[in-house]
Design a protein around this motif. Structure first.
Motif, short mmCIF file in Angstrom:
data_model
loop_
_atom_site.label_atom_id
_atom_site.label_comp_id
_atom_site.label_asym_id
_atom_site.label_seq_id
_atom_site.Cartn_x
_atom_site.Cartn_y
_atom_site.Cartn_z
N MET A 191 25.62 43.47 40.69
CA MET A 191 26.82 44.08 41.24
C MET A 191 28.01 43.65 40.39
O MET A 191 28.12 42.48 40.01
N LYS A 192 28.89 44.57 40.11
CA LYS A 192 30.05 44.30 39.27
C LYS A 192 31.19 43.72 40.11
O LYS A 192 31.56 44.29 41.15
N CYS A 193 31.74 42.61 39.65
CA CYS A 193 32.85 41.96 40.36
C CYS A 193 34.08 42.88 40.32
O CYS A 193 34.48 43.34 39.25
N PRO A 194 34.70 43.16 41.48
CA PRO A 194 35.88 44.05 41.50
C PRO A 194 37.12 43.39 40.89
O PRO A 194 38.10 44.07 40.59
N TYR A 195 37.08 42.08 40.67
CA TYR A 195 38.24 41.36 40.14
C TYR A 195 38.19 41.21 38.62
O TYR A 195 39.17 41.46 37.94
N CYS A 196 37.03 40.77 38.11
CA CYS A 196 36.96 40.51 36.66
C CYS A 196 35.94 41.39 35.93
O CYS A 196 35.87 41.39 34.72
N GLY A 197 35.11 42.15 36.68
CA GLY A 197 34.16 43.06 36.07
C GLY A 197 32.85 42.41 35.63
O GLY A 197 31.97 43.08 35.09
N PHE A 198 32.69 41.11 35.86
CA PHE A 198 31.47 40.41 35.48
C PHE A 198 30.31 40.90 36.35
O PHE A 198 30.50 41.22 37.52
N THR A 199 29.12 40.98 35.76
CA THR A 199 27.99 41.55 36.50
C THR A 199 27.04 40.53 37.12
O THR A 199 26.05 40.90 37.73
N GLN A 200 27.34 39.26 36.97
CA GLN A 200 26.49 38.22 37.56
C GLN A 200 27.17 37.67 38.82
O GLN A 200 28.33 37.27 38.77
N ASP A 201 26.45 37.67 39.93
CA ASP A 201 26.99 37.11 41.17
C ASP A 201 25.86 36.50 41.98
O ASP A 201 24.69 36.66 41.64
N LYS A 202 26.22 35.81 43.03
CA LYS A 202 25.21 35.29 43.94
C LYS A 202 25.57 35.73 45.35
O LYS A 202 26.76 35.84 45.70
N VAL A 203 24.53 36.00 46.13
CA VAL A 203 24.73 36.42 47.52
C VAL A 203 24.91 35.16 48.37
O VAL A 203 24.07 34.27 48.36
N ILE A 204 26.03 35.11 49.09
CA ILE A 204 26.35 33.95 49.93
C ILE A 204 25.81 34.17 51.35
O ILE A 204 25.31 33.25 51.97
N ASP A 205 25.92 35.42 51.83
CA ASP A 205 25.54 35.72 53.21
C ASP A 205 25.13 37.19 53.31
O ASP A 205 25.73 38.05 52.68
N ARG A 207 31.61 34.15 37.39
CA ARG A 207 32.62 33.87 36.36
C ARG A 207 33.92 33.41 37.00
O ARG A 207 34.40 32.31 36.71
N CYS A 208 34.49 34.23 37.90
CA CYS A 208 35.81 33.90 38.46
C CYS A 208 35.73 33.21 39.83
O CYS A 208 36.75 32.79 40.36
N ASN A 209 34.52 33.12 40.39
CA ASN A 209 34.26 32.46 41.68
C ASN A 209 34.96 33.10 42.87
O ASN A 209 35.05 32.50 43.93
N ARG A 210 35.46 34.33 42.69
CA ARG A 210 36.07 35.04 43.82
C ARG A 210 34.97 35.71 44.63
O ARG A 210 33.93 36.08 44.11
N ARG A 211 35.23 35.90 45.91
CA ARG A 211 34.24 36.49 46.81
C ARG A 211 34.60 37.94 47.12
O ARG A 211 35.78 38.30 47.18
N PHE A 212 33.57 38.73 47.31
CA PHE A 212 33.76 40.13 47.68
C PHE A 212 32.59 40.57 48.56
O PHE A 212 31.56 39.91 48.63
N THR A 213 32.76 41.69 49.24
CA THR A 213 31.76 42.20 50.18
C THR A 213 31.19 43.51 49.68
O THR A 213 31.93 44.37 49.17
#
Length: 160
Positions: A1-15, A33-39
Motif C-alpha cells: 500500500m502506498k503511503c498517502p504522506y510520502c508515497g513509500f510502498t512499504q508499511d506494516k499493519v498495526i490493527d 519510512r515516515c512512521n506516519r499512520r493511515f487507514t
C-alpha cells in the motif's frame, strides 16, 4: 500500500478490524519510512459479471441457469452430474477469468456445445437446437449432417 504522506510502498499493519456490517475490513497501517499512520479499507468486488443476451439485454451471470440448460439437454442421457458440473465450472471460469466483465451468450453457448459434443452427441443436438433456435427441420438436419461429417453447422472441423 502506498503511503498517502510520502508515497513509500512499504508499511506494516498495526490493527485489522471487520466493519459492523461485516462488508469491509479496516486496517491501520504505519509507513516504514515516515512512521506516519493511515487507514485503508478492503471491500469485496461488488461489480457483477454480466451476460449480454442476443437481444442486447444484460443479465447477471447465473451459474444455475447454465446448469438448468444442461440438465434439460442431458435428460435421460448417460451424462453424469460430474461431467455437467465440469462444463458449468469451465463456463464460470471463462466468465470470471475474462478481462472483460461481460460475455455474450454466443460465447457461453459455444463453449458449452464444444464440451457437450465430446461427451454426448444427442445432448449436444438438444442443446444446439434450443441455443441456435432451429426454425425448421432443415436447420436440424444441417446440424446433424455436420456432426456426422465431422464439421459443425458453421463449417468448422470438429474433434470427431
Amino acid at each position: 500500500m502506498k503511503c498517502p504522506y510520502c508515497g513509500f510502498t512499504q508499511d506494516k499493519v498495526i490493527d485489522s478490524r471487520e466493519s459492523k456490517e461485516a462488508d469491509s475490513i479496516r486496517r491501520r497501517r504505519e509507513c516504514e519510512r515516515c512512521n506516519r499512520r493511515f487507514t485503508t479499507y478492503e471491500r469485496l468486488d461488488e461489480i457483477p459479471y454480466m451476460v449480454i443476451k442476443k437481444d442486447g439485454r444484460r443479465e447477471k451471470f447465473d451459474r444455475k441457469k447454465v446448469l438448468s440448460g444442461l440438465l434439460h439437454s442431458c435428460q435421460k442421457r448417460k451424462v453424469s452430474a460430474t461431467q455437467m458440473e465440469q462444463i458449468v465450472d469451465a463456463v464460470e471460469s471463462s466468465v470470471v477469468d475474462s478481462a472483460e466483465r461481460e460475455r455474450s451468450t454466443r460465447e457461453i453457448g459455444e463453449l458449452i456445445m464444444d464440451r457437450l459434443k465430446d461427451i454426448d452427441t444427442v445432448a449436444y443436438i438438444r442443446f444446439a437446437s434450443v441455443y441456435r433456435d432451429f426454425k425448421d427441420v432443415n436447420e436440424f438436419k444441417l446440424e446433424l449432417e455436420g456432426l456426422l461429417s465431422g464439421k459443425d453447422s458453421k463449417g468448422k472441423r470438429t474433434g470427431r
